[in-house]
Design an enzyme around this catalytic site. Structure first.
Site, PDB file in Angstrom:
ATOM      1  N   CYS A  47       0.854  -1.181   0.000  1.00 28.18           N
ATOM      2  CA  CYS A  47       0.000   0.000   0.000  1.00 28.18           C
ATOM      3  C   CYS A  47       0.891   1.232   0.000  1.00 28.18           C
ATOM      4  O   CYS A  47       1.781   1.358   0.838  1.00 28.18           O
ATOM      5  CB  CYS A  47      -0.897  -0.009   1.237  1.00 28.18           C
ATOM      6  SG  CYS A  47      -1.878   1.497   1.407  1.00 28.18           S
ATOM      7  N   CYS A  50       0.288   3.197   3.535  1.00 25.82           N
ATOM      8  CA  CYS A  50       0.664   2.695   4.862  1.00 25.82           C
ATOM      9  C   CYS A  50       1.704   1.582   4.830  1.00 25.82           C
ATOM     10  O   CYS A  50       2.188   1.170   5.881  1.00 25.82           O
ATOM     11  CB  CYS A  50      -0.568   2.217   5.620  1.00 25.82           C
ATOM     12  SG  CYS A  50      -1.193   0.616   5.077  1.00 25.82           S
ATOM     13  N   CYS A  96      -7.376  -1.012   1.032  1.00 25.45           N
ATOM     14  CA  CYS A  96      -6.405  -1.501   2.003  1.00 25.45           C
ATOM     15  C   CYS A  96      -7.126  -1.615   3.336  1.00 25.45           C
ATOM     16  O   CYS A  96      -7.730  -0.648   3.803  1.00 25.45           O
ATOM     17  CB  CYS A  96      -5.235  -0.519   2.113  1.00 25.45           C
ATOM     18  SG  CYS A  96      -4.121  -0.876   3.491  1.00 25.45           S
ATOM     19  N   CYS A  99      -5.451   0.935   6.227  1.00 28.22           N
ATOM     20  CA  CYS A  99      -5.578   2.398   6.244  1.00 28.22           C
ATOM     21  C   CYS A  99      -6.772   2.897   5.434  1.00 28.22           C
ATOM     22  O   CYS A  99      -7.038   4.093   5.403  1.00 28.22           O
ATOM     23  CB  CYS A  99      -4.291   3.054   5.750  1.00 28.22           C
ATOM     24  SG  CYS A  99      -4.086   2.992   3.966  1.00 28.22           S
ATOM     25  N   CYS A 119      -8.318  -5.259 -10.028  1.00 30.06           N
ATOM     26  CA  CYS A 119      -7.860  -4.224 -10.947  1.00 30.06           C
ATOM     27  C   CYS A 119      -7.430  -3.028 -10.102  1.00 30.06           C
ATOM     28  O   CYS A 119      -8.266  -2.351  -9.502  1.00 30.06           O
ATOM     29  CB  CYS A 119      -9.019  -3.864 -11.875  1.00 30.06           C
ATOM     30  SG  CYS A 119      -8.588  -2.708 -13.162  1.00 30.06           S
TER      31      CYS A 119
HETATM   32 FE    FE Z   1      -2.862   1.101   3.458  1.00 31.00          FE
END
Ligand code: FE
Length: 133
Positions: A47, A50, A96, A99, A119
């Site tokens: 990510c 984060c 995610c 976060c 995607c």
């Molecule tokens: Fe994240």
């Protein structure tokens, strides 16, 4: 595993304008413009906001859509999904789980073994190339 809750102002300071637009405002990068569309190196996609590990290069495939595509996440725990009915479409949004960053959308037309297609916007990801040896 603790969740991360930052204000939009804090995210704005840490992310590029494009990363902020995609991850915090659920934007979509234009197809074939993202950094990782054609990336084939072995490694882990984290990510961008984060650092949570989200997808492995081993699950990446060429979908031809212009966005990085994966048939499964590294762990079902690291991504969450929500129904998205914006733009007069019924889609499944992928986020995610740590976060809340918007990653992209999940479709059911991917390759085996899962038949799924995550995607994902390059702008939501930070690729960590696997060290050799
Ligand atoms: Fe994240």
């Amino acid at each position: 595993m603790g969740k991360i809750n930052k204000t939009q102002e804090e995210w704005k300071k840490e992310l590029t304008p494009e990363q902020y637009r995609v991850t915090r405002e659920k934007g979509t990068e234009r197809p074939f413009t993202g950094e990782y569309v054609h990336t084939k190196d072995p490694g882990v996609y984290r990510c961008v906001a984060c650092g949570e590990p989200l997808f492995s290069s081993s699950a990446k495939f060429d979908s031809g859509t212009g966005w990085p595509s994966f048939y499964e996440p590294l762990s079902e725990d690291n991504v969450s999904t929500e129904e998205d009915t914006s733009l007069f479409m019924r889609r499944t949004e992928v986020l995610c789980s740590k976060c809340g960053a918007h990653l992209g959308h999940l479709f059911e037309d991917g390759p085996m073994p899962t038949g799924k297609r995550y995607c994902v916007n390059s702008a939501s990801l930070k690729f960590e190339k696997k060290d050799k040896g």
